[in-house]
Design an enzyme around this catalytic site. Structure first.
Site, PDB file in Angstrom:
ATOM      1  N   LYS A 170       0.883  -1.164   0.000  1.00 52.01           N
ATOM      2  CA  LYS A 170       0.000   0.000   0.000  1.00 52.01           C
ATOM      3  C   LYS A 170       0.921   1.214   0.000  1.00 52.01           C
ATOM      4  O   LYS A 170       1.457   1.611   1.031  1.00 52.01           O
ATOM      5  CB  LYS A 170      -0.894   0.002   1.238  1.00 52.01           C
ATOM      6  CG  LYS A 170      -2.165   0.835   1.109  1.00 52.01           C
ATOM      7  CD  LYS A 170      -1.989   2.308   0.802  1.00 52.01           C
ATOM      8  CE  LYS A 170      -1.627   3.151   2.012  1.00 52.01           C
ATOM      9  NZ  LYS A 170      -1.430   4.597   1.616  1.00 52.01           N
ATOM     10  N   GLY A 203      -4.309   5.940   3.662  1.00 53.70           N
ATOM     11  CA  GLY A 203      -3.828   5.185   4.813  1.00 53.70           C
ATOM     12  C   GLY A 203      -4.915   4.732   5.755  1.00 53.70           C
ATOM     13  O   GLY A 203      -4.932   3.577   6.198  1.00 53.70           O
ATOM     14  N   GLU A 245       9.688   1.364  10.663  1.00 52.06           N
ATOM     15  CA  GLU A 245      10.791   2.280  10.390  1.00 52.06           C
ATOM     16  C   GLU A 245      10.188   3.666  10.499  1.00 52.06           C
ATOM     17  O   GLU A 245       9.403   4.074   9.640  1.00 52.06           O
ATOM     18  CB  GLU A 245      11.372   1.979   8.998  1.00 52.06           C
ATOM     19  CG  GLU A 245      12.818   2.375   8.875  1.00 52.06           C
ATOM     20  CD  GLU A 245      12.958   3.792   8.425  1.00 52.06           C
ATOM     21  OE1 GLU A 245      13.040   4.676   9.303  1.00 52.06           O
ATOM     22  OE2 GLU A 245      12.974   4.013   7.209  1.00 52.06           O
ATOM     23  N   CYS A 279      14.177  10.599   6.597  1.00 49.27           N
ATOM     24  CA  CYS A 279      14.042  10.261   8.015  1.00 49.27           C
ATOM     25  C   CYS A 279      15.397  10.198   8.706  1.00 49.27           C
ATOM     26  O   CYS A 279      15.504  10.480   9.891  1.00 49.27           O
ATOM     27  CB  CYS A 279      13.281   8.958   8.176  1.00 49.27           C
ATOM     28  SG  CYS A 279      13.855   7.649   7.117  1.00 49.27           S
ATOM     29  N   GLU A 377      10.681  15.845  14.776  1.00 48.09           N
ATOM     30  CA  GLU A 377      11.072  15.706  13.375  1.00 48.09           C
ATOM     31  C   GLU A 377      10.387  16.802  12.554  1.00 48.09           C
ATOM     32  O   GLU A 377       9.164  16.911  12.569  1.00 48.09           O
ATOM     33  CB  GLU A 377      10.639  14.318  12.887  1.00 48.09           C
ATOM     34  CG  GLU A 377      11.127  13.994  11.504  1.00 48.09           C
ATOM     35  CD  GLU A 377      10.873  12.532  11.150  1.00 48.09           C
ATOM     36  OE1 GLU A 377       9.752  12.051  11.371  1.00 48.09           O
ATOM     37  OE2 GLU A 377      11.805  11.883  10.647  1.00 48.09           O
TER      38      GLU A 377
HETATM   39  P1  NAP Z   1       2.217   8.539   7.542  1.00 45.74           P
HETATM   40  O1  NAP Z   1       0.858   9.121   7.672  1.00 45.74           O
HETATM   41  O2  NAP Z   1       2.742   7.766   8.668  1.00 45.74           O
HETATM   42  O3  NAP Z   1       2.219   7.676   6.210  1.00 45.74           O
HETATM   43  C1  NAP Z   1       3.015   6.534   5.926  1.00 45.74           C
HETATM   44  C2  NAP Z   1       2.163   5.473   5.245  1.00 45.74           C
HETATM   45  O4  NAP Z   1       1.178   4.983   6.162  1.00 45.74           O
HETATM   46  C3  NAP Z   1       1.368   5.997   4.060  1.00 45.74           C
HETATM   47  O5  NAP Z   1       1.224   4.981   3.102  1.00 45.74           O
HETATM   48  C4  NAP Z   1       0.047   6.314   4.706  1.00 45.74           C
HETATM   49  O6  NAP Z   1      -1.025   6.436   3.796  1.00 45.74           O
HETATM   50  C5  NAP Z   1      -0.113   5.150   5.628  1.00 45.74           C
HETATM   51  N1  NAP Z   1      -1.063   5.361   6.710  1.00 45.74           N
HETATM   52  C6  NAP Z   1      -1.514   6.537   7.227  1.00 45.74           C
HETATM   53  N2  NAP Z   1      -2.389   6.310   8.216  1.00 45.74           N
HETATM   54  C7  NAP Z   1      -2.511   4.965   8.340  1.00 45.74           C
HETATM   55  C8  NAP Z   1      -3.267   4.104   9.193  1.00 45.74           C
HETATM   56  N3  NAP Z   1      -4.072   4.586  10.139  1.00 45.74           N
HETATM   57  N4  NAP Z   1      -3.122   2.765   9.038  1.00 45.74           N
HETATM   58  C9  NAP Z   1      -2.309   2.250   8.128  1.00 45.74           C
HETATM   59  N5  NAP Z   1      -1.587   3.016   7.277  1.00 45.74           N
HETATM   60  C10 NAP Z   1      -1.674   4.357   7.388  1.00 45.74           C
HETATM   61  O7  NAP Z   1       3.234   9.645   7.219  1.00 45.74           O
HETATM   62  P2  NAP Z   1       2.959  10.928   6.313  1.00 45.74           P
HETATM   63  O8  NAP Z   1       1.603  11.506   6.579  1.00 45.74           O
HETATM   64  O9  NAP Z   1       3.236  10.539   4.932  1.00 45.74           O
HETATM   65  O10 NAP Z   1       4.055  11.907   6.882  1.00 45.74           O
HETATM   66  C11 NAP Z   1       3.879  12.492   8.175  1.00 45.74           C
HETATM   67  C12 NAP Z   1       5.185  12.570   8.909  1.00 45.74           C
HETATM   68  O11 NAP Z   1       5.752  11.265   9.050  1.00 45.74           O
HETATM   69  C13 NAP Z   1       6.260  13.348   8.213  1.00 45.74           C
HETATM   70  O12 NAP Z   1       6.146  14.697   8.398  1.00 45.74           O
HETATM   71  C14 NAP Z   1       7.491  12.758   8.820  1.00 45.74           C
HETATM   72  O13 NAP Z   1       7.778  13.344  10.049  1.00 45.74           O
HETATM   73  C15 NAP Z   1       7.146  11.330   9.025  1.00 45.74           C
HETATM   74  N6  NAP Z   1       7.644  10.469   7.940  1.00 45.74           N
HETATM   75  C16 NAP Z   1       8.676   9.647   8.191  1.00 45.74           C
HETATM   76  C17 NAP Z   1       9.161   8.840   7.181  1.00 45.74           C
HETATM   77  C18 NAP Z   1      10.291   7.897   7.381  1.00 45.74           C
HETATM   78  O14 NAP Z   1      10.908   7.493   6.415  1.00 45.74           O
HETATM   79  N7  NAP Z   1      10.589   7.468   8.588  1.00 45.74           N
HETATM   80  C19 NAP Z   1       8.610   8.893   5.915  1.00 45.74           C
HETATM   81  C20 NAP Z   1       7.546   9.752   5.685  1.00 45.74           C
HETATM   82  C21 NAP Z   1       7.074  10.516   6.716  1.00 45.74           C
HETATM   83  P3  NAP Z   1      -1.349   7.912   3.219  1.00 45.74           P
HETATM   84  O15 NAP Z   1      -0.273   8.224   2.293  1.00 45.74           O
HETATM   85  O16 NAP Z   1      -2.646   7.756   2.550  1.00 45.74           O
HETATM   86  O17 NAP Z   1      -1.401   8.841   4.394  1.00 45.74           O
END
Ligand code: NAP
Ligand code: MG
Length: 470
Positions: A170, A203, A245, A279, A377
């Site tokens: 996904k 997500g 991660e 990250c 972050e």
């Molecule tokens: P995120 O919401 O955690 O998204 C990561 C993945 O999880 C996406 O595919 C997302 O789908 C999915 N997801 C979201 N809510 C979910 C749920 N309740 N159950 C299962 N899967 C779910 O992260 P983001 O919104 O893209 O970014 C937010 C923050 O996360 C960033 O500002 C950053 O601080 C951090 N981040 C960290 C990394 C890393 O590599 N460690 C990478 C990206 C972001 P959707 O795309 O539809 O939301």
């Protein structure tokens, strides 16, 4: 415009069960460039069933044959370098040069590493009077973020395939087009139907359905700590394996004996790459108080060559952020930093262009360890420069966050840097600018996550042991 209205399930491109779609927006132009299906629980279920059906056959495929398919996947990705780079630039906004070298290039290296590992890994070992079989865990649910859209997918799918697992991916809703190209490469590589499936969707719907699906054996997630915590809880409740991660707040520790100019230059580049949406970025630069002013001056000079602009320009080094929401989040952190007493020495919250979700590369000086910008972050092109009094102080600051993903140490003498690195609570440390190694385990201490990706350690995550006693 190329059609993007289907999902790759069971070896074919199928329409989604429901009518929902996700608009994909170019963050540099703010224009909608495509629509993809918003998969629902029904689509996730179809994909998991396809993966389950494919599992016994793939698990029983000899490692050498799995390696051959991974090599074909590597080649299929390599053949698409330009298309991948253009697509990542269009949906993420990263500079085309970075898209080619890193977003398209790194996944080829990672796929190549697992083609080799699948062929050479010892899936059986002898311990005393036991033979230990290392067997695939089963069906993997991979939930990936947008910041390195192809790398994050390949870093999960390639080791899973090498291990003999089948996968449902996904991808992030902001970068689904790159995931569709990946699915095309999977198909061309001749992987049997159902071994890899890609369900686009949001997500809270598709991601949640995948994480909670009772027939998924392992959930591998990369993204925010907030979502990771929930996925970990869901997986724990169902007694299934989970790899997380998550975020980071890594320290770039410049010891007094270091080549300061080099350490600052590399440190600034590390933070500005991918508009700071990495990250493992070293977002906290730690400098001894005696050399602090010199370091801030060098950081301001270095950041001047990172002007945010059109990612299609061959000279561009910083593009926009991925979304309007992400830009607002980053600007909010800059404001918060200034309100808490940090000193703005470069950049700021003013938008450099009328169109596109740009943030001016920013340097905050006089940042102290308890400030929000030193703890949370930011995920944008923002460098915080902190001062320390002595080595113990530097160590306390470096280790003083809930995270522990990466870091760097610079010293005149390599052994001095290594001695400091040994005391850091973090999963990876680059010594005096050490190079990226696609075989080195990547993952976090503390709240940066659970489990490791890449190389043989990444492969082990997808295996479980069975001991036979003789
Ligand atoms: P995120 O919401 O955690 O998204 C990561 C993945 O999880 C996406 O595919 C997302 O789908 C999915 N997801 C979201 N809510 C979910 C749920 N309740 N159950 C299962 N899967 C779910 O992260 P983001 O919104 O893209 O970014 C937010 C923050 O996360 C960033 O500002 C950053 O601080 C951090 N981040 C960290 C990394 C890393 O590599 N460690 C990478 C990206 C972001 P959707 O795309 O539809 O939301
Ligand atoms: Mg999200």
């Amino acid at each position: 415009m190329k059609a993007h209205d289907t999902m790759y399930i069971g070896g074919e491109w199928r329409p989604a069960a429901g009518p929902g779609t996700i608009a994909v927006v170019n963050p540099a132009t703010e224009q909608v460039i495509a629509e993809v299906p918003a998969g629902t629980a029904e689509d996730v279920d179809a994909a998991v069933r396809a993966a389950r059906a494919a599992f016994p056959g793939w698990a029983a495929t000899p490692p050498a044959a799995r390696a051959a398919r991974l090599a074909a996947l590597r080649d299929a990705l390599a053949a698409r370098t330009e298309e991948i780079a253009e697509t990542v630039t269009a949906e993420l906004g990263s500079p085309l040069k970075l898209s080619r070298a890193v977003h398209a290039g790194t996944p080829v290296r990672v796929a190549a590493s697992y083609a080799e590992l699948a062929a050479s890994y010892a899936f059986e070992e002898r311990i005393g009077n036991s033979t230990v079989l290392l067997e695939p865990v089963g069906v993997v649910g991979a939930i990936t973020p947008w910041n390195y859209p192809l790398h994050q997918i390949v870093a999960k799918v390639a080791p899973a395939l090498a291990a003999g697992c089948t996968v449902v991916v996904k991808p992030a809703e902001d970068t689904p087009l790159t995931a569709q190209i990946f699915a095309e490469a999977v198909h061309e590589a001749g992987l049997p139907p159902g071994v890899v499936n890609v369900v686009t969707g949001v997500g809270t719907v598709a991601g949640q359905a995948l994480a909670a699906h009772e027939d998924v054996d392992l959930v591998s997630f990369t993204g925010s700590t907030a979502v990771g915590r929930r996925i970990g809880a869901t997986a724990g409740g169902a007694v299934k394996r989970v790899a997380l991660e998550l975020g980071g707040k890594s320290a770039n520790v410049i010891l007094p004996s270091a080549d300061l100019a080099k350490a600052v230059k590399v440190g600034v580049a590390n933070v500005m790459t991918n508009s700071g949406q990495t990250c493992s970025a070293w977002t906290r630069m730690l400098v001894h108080t005696d050399r602090y002013d010199e370091a801030v001056e060098a950081a301001v000079a270095a950041v001047a060559s990172y002007r945010a602009g059109d990612p299609h320009d061959e000279l561009c080094r910083v593009g926009p952020l991925v979304s309007a929401a992400q830009r607002e989040r980053v600007r909010g952190y800059i404001e918060r930093g200034l309100a808490e007493g940090a000193r703005l020495v470069a950049g700021g919250t003013e938008t450099p262009h009328d169109t596109g979700w740009f943030v001016t590369p920013t340097v905050l000086a006089d940042v102290t360890p308890e400030m929000t910008v030193a703890q949370e972050e930011i995920f944008g092109p923002v460098l915080c420069v902190l001062r320390y009094e002595d080595e113990e102080d530097a160590l306390r600051i470096a280790n003083g966050t809930v995270y522990g993903l990466a870091g760097a140490v610079w010293a005149g003498d390599e052994s001095e840097a290594v001695a400091f690195a040994r005391r850091m609570e973090t999963g990876q440390v680059d010594i005096n600018g050490g190079r990226f190694n696609p075989l080195a385990p990547f993952g976090g201490y503390k709240q940066s996550g659970v489990g490791r990706e890449l190389g043989p350690h990444g492969l082990a995550e997808y295996l479980q042991t069975k001991s036979l006693q003789f």
